[in-house]
Design an enzyme around this catalytic site. Structure first.
Site, PDB file in Angstrom:
ATOM      1  N   ARG A  15       0.810  -0.912   0.052  1.00 12.73           N
ATOM      2  CA  ARG A  15       0.491  -0.639   0.245  1.00 12.73           C
ATOM      3  C   ARG A  15       0.967   1.134   0.095  1.00 12.73           C
ATOM      4  O   ARG A  15       0.829   1.804  -0.940  1.00 12.73           O
ATOM      5  CB  ARG A  15      -1.087   0.340   0.835  1.00 12.73           C
ATOM      6  CG  ARG A  15      -2.450   0.339   1.113  1.00 12.73           C
ATOM      7  CD  ARG A  15      -1.596   2.179   1.388  1.00 12.73           C
ATOM      8  NE  ARG A  15      -1.186   2.656   2.846  1.00 12.73           N
ATOM      9  CZ  ARG A  15      -0.574   3.663   3.371  1.00 12.73           C
ATOM     10  NH1 ARG A  15      -0.220   4.673   2.366  1.00 12.73           N
ATOM     11  NH2 ARG A  15      -0.171   3.629   4.881  1.00 12.73           N
ATOM     12  N   HIS A 209       9.524   6.522   8.071  1.00 14.63           N
ATOM     13  CA  HIS A 209      10.268   7.027   6.879  1.00 14.63           C
ATOM     14  C   HIS A 209      11.578   7.590   6.494  1.00 14.63           C
ATOM     15  O   HIS A 209      11.765   8.153   7.406  1.00 14.63           O
ATOM     16  CB  HIS A 209       9.005   8.047   6.123  1.00 14.63           C
ATOM     17  CG  HIS A 209       7.605   7.636   5.219  1.00 14.63           C
ATOM     18  ND1 HIS A 209       7.883   7.190   4.443  1.00 14.63           N
ATOM     19  CD2 HIS A 209       6.791   7.251   6.370  1.00 14.63           C
ATOM     20  CE1 HIS A 209       6.345   6.985   3.881  1.00 14.63           C
ATOM     21  NE2 HIS A 209       5.466   7.180   5.696  1.00 14.63           N
ATOM     22  N   CYS A 240       4.652   8.977   0.231  1.00 10.79           N
ATOM     23  CA  CYS A 240       3.299   9.626   0.074  1.00 10.79           C
ATOM     24  C   CYS A 240       2.726  10.259  -1.346  1.00 10.79           C
ATOM     25  O   CYS A 240       3.845  11.305  -1.343  1.00 10.79           O
ATOM     26  CB  CYS A 240       3.300  10.142   1.260  1.00 10.79           C
ATOM     27  SG  CYS A 240       1.321  11.052   1.733  1.00 10.79           S
TER      28      CYS A 240
HETATM   29  C1  LIG Z   1      -9.904  10.984   0.653  1.00  4.34           C
HETATM   30  C2  LIG Z   1     -11.060  11.270  -0.341  1.00  4.34           C
HETATM   31  C3  LIG Z   1     -11.889  10.688  -1.203  1.00  4.34           C
HETATM   32  C4  LIG Z   1     -12.108  12.869  -0.568  1.00  4.34           C
HETATM   33  O1  LIG Z   1     -12.461  13.323  -1.547  1.00  4.34           O
HETATM   34  P1  LIG Z   1     -13.293  14.548  -1.940  1.00  4.34           P
HETATM   35  O2  LIG Z   1     -13.317  14.353  -3.885  1.00  4.34           O
HETATM   36  O3  LIG Z   1     -13.055  14.660  -0.654  1.00  4.34           O
HETATM   37  O4  LIG Z   1     -14.227  13.508  -2.005  1.00  4.34           O
HETATM   38  P2  LIG Z   1     -15.910  14.002  -2.184  1.00  4.34           P
HETATM   39  O5  LIG Z   1     -16.579  12.776  -1.324  1.00  4.34           O
HETATM   40  O6  LIG Z   1     -16.255  15.054  -2.424  1.00  4.34           O
HETATM   41  O7  LIG Z   1     -16.034  12.752  -3.106  1.00  4.34           O
HETATM   42  C5  LIG Z   1     -15.787  13.104  -4.401  1.00  4.34           C
HETATM   43  C6  LIG Z   1     -15.261  12.159  -5.740  1.00  4.34           C
HETATM   44  O8  LIG Z   1     -14.593  10.928  -5.125  1.00  4.34           O
HETATM   45  C7  LIG Z   1     -14.924  10.141  -5.272  1.00  4.34           C
HETATM   46  N1  LIG Z   1     -14.822   9.112  -3.801  1.00  4.34           N
HETATM   47  C8  LIG Z   1     -14.937   9.805  -1.866  1.00  4.34           C
HETATM   48  N2  LIG Z   1     -14.295   8.638  -1.903  1.00  4.34           N
HETATM   49  C9  LIG Z   1     -14.249   8.050  -2.481  1.00  4.34           C
HETATM   50  C10 LIG Z   1     -13.473   6.598  -2.182  1.00  4.34           C
HETATM   51  N3  LIG Z   1     -13.210   6.278  -0.875  1.00  4.34           N
HETATM   52  N4  LIG Z   1     -12.582   5.510  -3.204  1.00  4.34           N
HETATM   53  C11 LIG Z   1     -13.472   6.385  -4.200  1.00  4.34           C
HETATM   54  N5  LIG Z   1     -13.992   7.100  -4.756  1.00  4.34           N
HETATM   55  C12 LIG Z   1     -13.954   8.046  -3.944  1.00  4.34           C
HETATM   56  C13 LIG Z   1     -16.433  10.476  -5.044  1.00  4.34           C
HETATM   57  O9  LIG Z   1     -17.346   9.352  -5.086  1.00  4.34           O
HETATM   58  C14 LIG Z   1     -16.984  11.213  -6.006  1.00  4.34           C
HETATM   59  O10 LIG Z   1     -16.103  11.035  -7.636  1.00  4.34           O
HETATM   60  P3  LIG Z   1     -16.846  12.111  -8.750  1.00  4.34           P
HETATM   61  O11 LIG Z   1     -18.414  11.868  -8.185  1.00  4.34           O
HETATM   62  O12 LIG Z   1     -15.698  13.026  -8.187  1.00  4.34           O
HETATM   63  O13 LIG Z   1     -17.463  10.559  -9.659  1.00  4.34           O
HETATM   64  C15 LIG Z   1     -10.299  11.626  -1.585  1.00  4.34           C
HETATM   65  O14 LIG Z   1      -8.833  12.954  -0.721  1.00  4.34           O
HETATM   66  C16 LIG Z   1      -8.772  10.816  -1.672  1.00  4.34           C
HETATM   67  O15 LIG Z   1      -9.533   9.731  -1.775  1.00  4.34           O
HETATM   68  N6  LIG Z   1      -7.510  11.011  -0.771  1.00  4.34           N
HETATM   69  C17 LIG Z   1      -6.326   9.967  -1.448  1.00  4.34           C
HETATM   70  C18 LIG Z   1      -6.102  10.026   0.171  1.00  4.34           C
HETATM   71  C19 LIG Z   1      -4.591   9.254   0.443  1.00  4.34           C
HETATM   72  O16 LIG Z   1      -4.937   7.887  -0.144  1.00  4.34           O
HETATM   73  N7  LIG Z   1      -3.530   9.674   0.854  1.00  4.34           N
HETATM   74  C20 LIG Z   1      -2.582   8.377   0.512  1.00  4.34           C
HETATM   75  C21 LIG Z   1      -2.195   7.934   2.020  1.00  4.34           C
HETATM   76  S1  LIG Z   1      -2.129   8.349   3.467  1.00  4.34           S
HETATM   77  C22 LIG Z   1      -0.778   8.051   4.002  1.00  4.34           C
HETATM   78  O17 LIG Z   1      -0.422   7.918   2.716  1.00  4.34           O
HETATM   79  C23 LIG Z   1      -0.072   8.385   5.603  1.00  4.34           C
HETATM   80  C24 LIG Z   1       0.370   7.407   6.044  1.00  4.34           C
HETATM   81  C25 LIG Z   1      -1.015   6.212   6.161  1.00  4.34           C
HETATM   82  O18 LIG Z   1       1.378   6.273   5.199  1.00  4.34           O
HETATM   83  C26 LIG Z   1       0.966   7.429   6.731  1.00  4.34           C
HETATM   84  C27 LIG Z   1       2.150   8.717   6.518  1.00  4.34           C
HETATM   85  O19 LIG Z   1       3.044   7.918   6.418  1.00  4.34           O
HETATM   86  O20 LIG Z   1       1.611   9.695   7.321  1.00  4.34           O
END
Ligand SMILES: CC(C)(COP(=O)([O-])OP(=O)([O-])OC[C@H]1O[C@@H](n2cnc3c(N)ncnc32)[C@H](O)[C@@H]1OP(=O)([O-])[O-])[C@@H](O)C(=O)NCCC(=O)NCCSC(=O)C[C@@](C)(O)CC(=O)[O-]
Length: 302
Positions: A15, A209, A240
């Site tokens: 992931r 990291h 990230c």
């Molecule tokens: C959180 C959201 C979805 C909010 O995104 P948003 O734009 O605020 O969401 P929304 O509710 O307004 O929806 C917008 C669109 O996204 C779709 N949508 C909404 N939710 C989902 C979902 N769950 N799965 C699939 N689709 C989704 C929804 O259906 C819609 O689709 P459209 O109508 O435009 O076609 C967005 O910001 C996002 O996907 N962000 C990605 C975040 C991410 O994956 N970051 C990397 C992981 S975190 C990390 O790596 C850190 C960690 C954990 O490792 C620890 C560290 O080291 O810090």
């Protein structure tokens, strides 16, 4: 000193490690990686995330990957779910644990999940509730617990604040993440100390990291506090998408080598783990990010 006699490593390579990969990585390769990790003895694997494919295209094959994994007994498969939409998609694939992911920094929360810290907790609450009702474990990832790419240094109080919010909605355990790898031992210890106000040591994991080459030192510093759950990434994969320049997690191989050198059990076969790292590095067409893996591979050839 409170050193544990065993640790549990959660490999987040499939992931965290692959989410930022620019080239397409076939689902079959991700599945094979999971299989190799479990064969090496990993008991926890973070497989994928159910996030917007527009935001993180590399995780769009979440369903295919989760369905393709042949599960090994006693292994916990976790997935990231930022909201109810993600949770509902994930639950069909039967994860053992879901991960809600917030940040100690407002700016990072906005960039990463498009909402404030307070809004993120409102989004997570029904996800946590649903998961617990379904008997699925819940972890909370806390990003930027020592530094943020947008706000700079993060005070431990802000970590404590987030940990309290996570606890308040029913999150069972949390990751203290140094997302951009800027932490040094005392700062990481302060972030953990702040988290200890809300979670006991058994429910805190370190997620470091290695951007500035401090991850192993930080791991050791956490270990000295009694932390025994750590996240790491095979071959040091990762970064990230919302933390520019941040490199991967500390390599699992390097953590295993450190632990075994300290006489701390991991349950992991380092040789098999090196093979898993070699497999994914070859698939990605670049050398392993693990110093230990590179040394052991060179020794094998020699
Ligand atoms: C959180 C959201 C979805 C909010 O995104 P948003 O734009 O605020 O969401 P929304 O509710 O307004 O929806 C917008 C669109 O996204 C779709 N949508 C909404 N939710 C989902 C979902 N769950 N799965 C699939 N689709 C989704 C929804 O259906 C819609 O689709 P459209 O109508 O435009 O076609 C967005 O910001 C996002 O996907 N962000 C990605 C975040 C991410 O994956 N970051 C990397 C992981 S975190 C990390 O790596 C850190 C960690 C954990 O490792 C620890 C560290 O080291 O810090």
């Amino acid at each position: 000193m409170n050193m544990p006699s065993k640790v549990r490593l959660i490999d987040v390579g499939p992931r965290d490690g692959l989410q930022n990969e620019k080239q397409p990585v076939p689902a079959t390769v991700k599945i094979e990686l999971v299989h190799r990790l479990q064969a090496a003895g990993l008991k926890e694997i973070e497989v994928t995330s159910y996030v917007s494919p527009k935001w993180v295209p590399q995780m769009a094959d979440n369903h295919e990957v989760m369905q393709g994994v042949t599960r090994a007994p006693g292994v916990r498969y976790s997935v990231l779910t930022p909201n109810l939409k993600g949770y509902e998609a994930a639950v069909a694939d039967r994860p053992d644990e879901i991960v809600v992911f917030g940040a100690a920094s407002e700016a990072f929360s906005q960039k990463n999940i498009n909402c404030s810290i307070a809004e993120s907790i409102e989004r997570f609450a029904p996800v946590v509730q649903a998961a617990l009702a379904a008997g699925i474990a819940v972890r909370g990832a806390m990003s930027c617990t020592v530094g943020c790419p947008y706000e700079g240094e993060i005070a431990p109080e802000r970590v404590g604040y987030l940990a309290g919010l996570m606890k308040g909605i029913g999150v069972q355990r949390v990751d203290v993440a140094d997302t951009i790898g800027v932490g040094t031992p005392k700062k990481v210890q302060a972030a953990i100390e702040a988290t200890l106000a809300h979670f006991d040591i058994d429910h805190i994991s370190g997620h470091f990291h290695d951007t500035y080459g401090q991850a192993l030192s930080n791991t050791y510093a956490a270990l000295q506090m009694g932390v025994w759950n750590f996240q790491s990434s095979v071959a040091g994969l990762g970064g990230c998408p919302y933390a520019k320049g941040a490199t991967g997690n500390v390599a699992t191989e390097d953590v295993v080598y450190l632990m075994h050198g300290l006489g701390i059990a991991t349950g992991i076969d380092l040789d098999k783990l090196v093979d898993a790292g070699a497999y994914i590095s070859e698939q990605l067409g670049r050398p392993s990010g693990s110093r230990v893996a590179r040394a052991l591979m060179a020794k094998r050839v020699g």
